[in-house]
Design a protein around this motif. Sequence first.
Motif, PDB file in Angstrom:
ATOM      1  N   SER A 234       1.366   3.907   2.791  1.00  0.00           N
ATOM      2  CA  SER A 234       2.133   3.554   3.986  1.00  0.00           C
ATOM      3  C   SER A 234       3.568   4.060   3.886  1.00  0.00           C
ATOM      4  O   SER A 234       4.251   3.829   2.881  1.00  0.00           O
ATOM      5  N   ASP A 235       4.027   4.758   4.924  1.00  0.00           N
ATOM      6  CA  ASP A 235       5.411   5.237   4.956  1.00  0.00           C
ATOM      7  C   ASP A 235       6.385   4.069   4.822  1.00  0.00           C
ATOM      8  O   ASP A 235       7.399   4.173   4.121  1.00  0.00           O
ATOM      9  N   LYS A 236       6.081   2.974   5.492  1.00  0.00           N
ATOM     10  CA  LYS A 236       6.958   1.800   5.473  1.00  0.00           C
ATOM     11  C   LYS A 236       7.146   1.278   4.055  1.00  0.00           C
ATOM     12  O   LYS A 236       8.256   0.924   3.646  1.00  0.00           O
TER      13      LYS A 236
ATOM     14  N   ASP B 107       0.847  -1.192   0.000  1.00  0.00           N
ATOM     15  CA  ASP B 107       0.000   0.000   0.000  1.00  0.00           C
ATOM     16  C   ASP B 107       0.883   1.242   0.000  1.00  0.00           C
ATOM     17  O   ASP B 107       1.584   1.526   0.975  1.00  0.00           O
TER      18      ASP B 107
ATOM     19  N   SER C 289       2.519  11.738   2.553  1.00  0.00           N
ATOM     20  CA  SER C 289       3.556  10.875   3.130  1.00  0.00           C
ATOM     21  C   SER C 289       4.902  11.128   2.469  1.00  0.00           C
ATOM     22  O   SER C 289       5.927  11.288   3.141  1.00  0.00           O
TER      23      SER C 289
END
Length: 226
Positions: free
Chosen positions: A51-53, A48, A82
């Motif tokens: 998401s920062d990750k 996704d 983000s």
Amino acid sequence: FILCGYGRVGEDIARTFSEEGIPFIVVDNRPDIITKAEEAGHLYLLGDATSDKVLIEAGIERARGLVAAVDSDVDNTYITLSARGMQPDLFIEARASNEEAEIKLKMAGANHTVSPNKIGARRMAMLAIRPGVVDFIDTVTYGRGREMDMENIVAGKTSPLVGKTVEEIRRQSRAIILAIGKKTGRLLPNPPGEIAIEEGDLLIVIGTRNQLAALECLCEGGNPSE
């Protein structure tokens, strides 16, 4: 580049990146869509993009830019927020479905927004009014095996182009400077030969591959005639 979304628009963007030899990674959270990217031979990441990750895993810390091309305006806004939060200087381009979304994406930190529907309508109108002009631009920009190409070049603080005149650059590279974008936002179309390049200028140039290679040599401080 990080390309978020591999739908109809994202797939066309990926095809253009590939044709231009631009390194990129596709990020999408749909396994069947990622399979299509894999079959096309693209580097990909299933995840996704809001998401920062996931963006970190995609390499945002070393990315040249990010294109948010997901079908959802909300998701593109989250992606933009983000990405901008993690990389203040990153170039971000975002897809928008309408004018309201364009405004919100700009507020979120997008450098440029694109509405495919609006562009399609404008292109159809211009093709009806000026077909020769549109055909020429298409040939220069997208034509396979094209002899002419267009490029944009930024004259940075240490660029050897700073201080050179338009005529000097044309004489040494044979590439033609179509316009100069100033840091103030002003655009100088068809600049006179005596105009000197200043730090921060954006040069829009056209020429053959050899001429643009000679200009690149100038940018690196070399001698194109060698």
